[in-house]
Design an enzyme around this catalytic site. Sequence first.
Site, mmCIF file in Angstrom:
data_model
loop_
_atom_site.group_PDB
_atom_site.id
_atom_site.type_symbol
_atom_site.label_atom_id
_atom_site.label_comp_id
_atom_site.label_asym_id
_atom_site.label_seq_id
_atom_site.Cartn_x
_atom_site.Cartn_y
_atom_site.Cartn_z
ATOM 1 N N THR A 15 0.810 -1.223 0.000
ATOM 2 C CA THR A 15 0.000 0.000 0.000
ATOM 3 C C THR A 15 0.838 1.266 0.000
ATOM 4 O OG1 THR A 15 -1.800 -1.109 1.114
ATOM 5 C CG2 THR A 15 -1.741 1.266 1.356
ATOM 6 N N ASP A 59 1.422 -6.446 -4.727
ATOM 7 C CA ASP A 59 0.590 -6.472 -3.530
ATOM 8 C C ASP A 59 1.090 -7.699 -2.764
ATOM 9 O OD1 ASP A 59 -2.706 -5.761 -2.702
ATOM 10 O OD2 ASP A 59 -1.665 -7.470 -1.825
ATOM 11 N N THR A 277 -0.973 -22.909 18.925
ATOM 12 C CA THR A 277 -2.285 -22.470 19.419
ATOM 13 C C THR A 277 -2.914 -21.408 18.508
ATOM 14 O OG1 THR A 277 -3.475 -21.375 21.212
ATOM 15 C CG2 THR A 277 -1.137 -20.873 21.047
HETATM 16 N N1 ASP Z 1 -2.839 -5.376 0.213
HETATM 17 C C1 ASP Z 1 -1.730 -4.577 0.701
HETATM 18 C C2 ASP Z 1 -0.479 -5.450 0.648
HETATM 19 O O1 ASP Z 1 -0.276 -6.236 1.528
HETATM 20 C C3 ASP Z 1 -1.988 -4.094 2.081
HETATM 21 C C4 ASP Z 1 -0.868 -3.280 2.695
HETATM 22 O O2 ASP Z 1 0.128 -2.974 2.089
HETATM 23 O O3 ASP Z 1 -0.995 -2.896 3.844
HETATM 24 O O4 ASP Z 1 0.280 -5.364 -0.271
#
Ligand code: ASP
Length: 342
Positions: A15, A59, A277
């Site tokens: 992100t 991503d 767990t």
């Molecule tokens: N979907 C994004 C990723 O993991 C979420 C993030 O970066 O926080 O690449």
Amino acid sequence: MESKTSILVIYTGGTIGMINDLETGMLLPYDFELISKHIPEINNFDYDIDSYSFDPPIDSSNMKPDLCVKLATVIEDNYENYDGFVVLHGSDTMAFTASALSFMLENLNKPVIFTGSQLPIGIIRTDGKENFITSIEIAAAKDNDLPIVPEVCIYFENQLYRANRTHKYNAVNFKAFSSLNYPVLAEAGVYIKYNKTAIHKPNFKKLLVHKIFDTNIAILKLFPGIQENTVNSILNIKGLRAVILETYGSGNAPTDQWFIEALSEAIKKGIIIVNVTQCKGGAVELGKYQTSLDLNKIGIISGHDITSESAIVKTMLLLGSNFSEQKLRKLLEISIRGEITL
Ligand code: ASP
């Protein structure tokens, strides 16, 4: 003349570097230029900061073992040339990748700090700016010319965690990670306060990089009502070598005969079963309750207080190392990178 501290920033995606697609509005990874454009402050550090970008950036839901190998190789190839590494990575699978790197990089004597953000860098309220800037500061921090944090960590929302103790627990809070079984390694406020007794010390040995993952493993998460054929179909997956059994509370499971027998048969066939767990805090204590006694008897390994994320990547890497079954079982029971409290 003393040389400047040098940091390599490795941008994998996530992100922090995403922008909204003009047509669909969906968030998509964008290049590192976007990040450096929005954080010109990094040029004000008195460090040499270089960058390496994954092409294409991803991503983190698309993270895979071969990309972990690529990441570890970038660190290995540049290990002697930099004092520390900052890895920009999506938060979704950050706990997996950062845990994996902690196991891959044996004898790590330099900081490898993972960070990212919940809001993209182009958004005014982004958490990415502080996360990134402080991660650089931490990766560069030294005491008596030695790195203060020579281990793989995650820095997010003012807290530095040992990577292999973390879990992403919140999809929207800026504080996205927890580490319930190990103390925070540093807290960033006006000062960055390091919890030095909790941080690994350098061992000055040569870096060894483990790159072979065996992904023939599965997670079997218990829930009340789980059916015999569900359990059997998982335990009979072709080529299966290990199972992370996600149990209740302090490692408890149903006492139904069919269940114990199915696990016992799998163990007799040479499948490794590790009891982890479902709780995010606390540990497996085999034999504390009657509902874990049988698991102990049939040869299930206690994962103690390891996270599922760590257990998965540790098991894949140990399976990839071709140890004897006995050695493998032993290494899974003990802490090899500070991932278990004994
Ligand atoms: N979907 C994004 C990723 O993991 C979420 C993030 O970066 O926080 O690449």
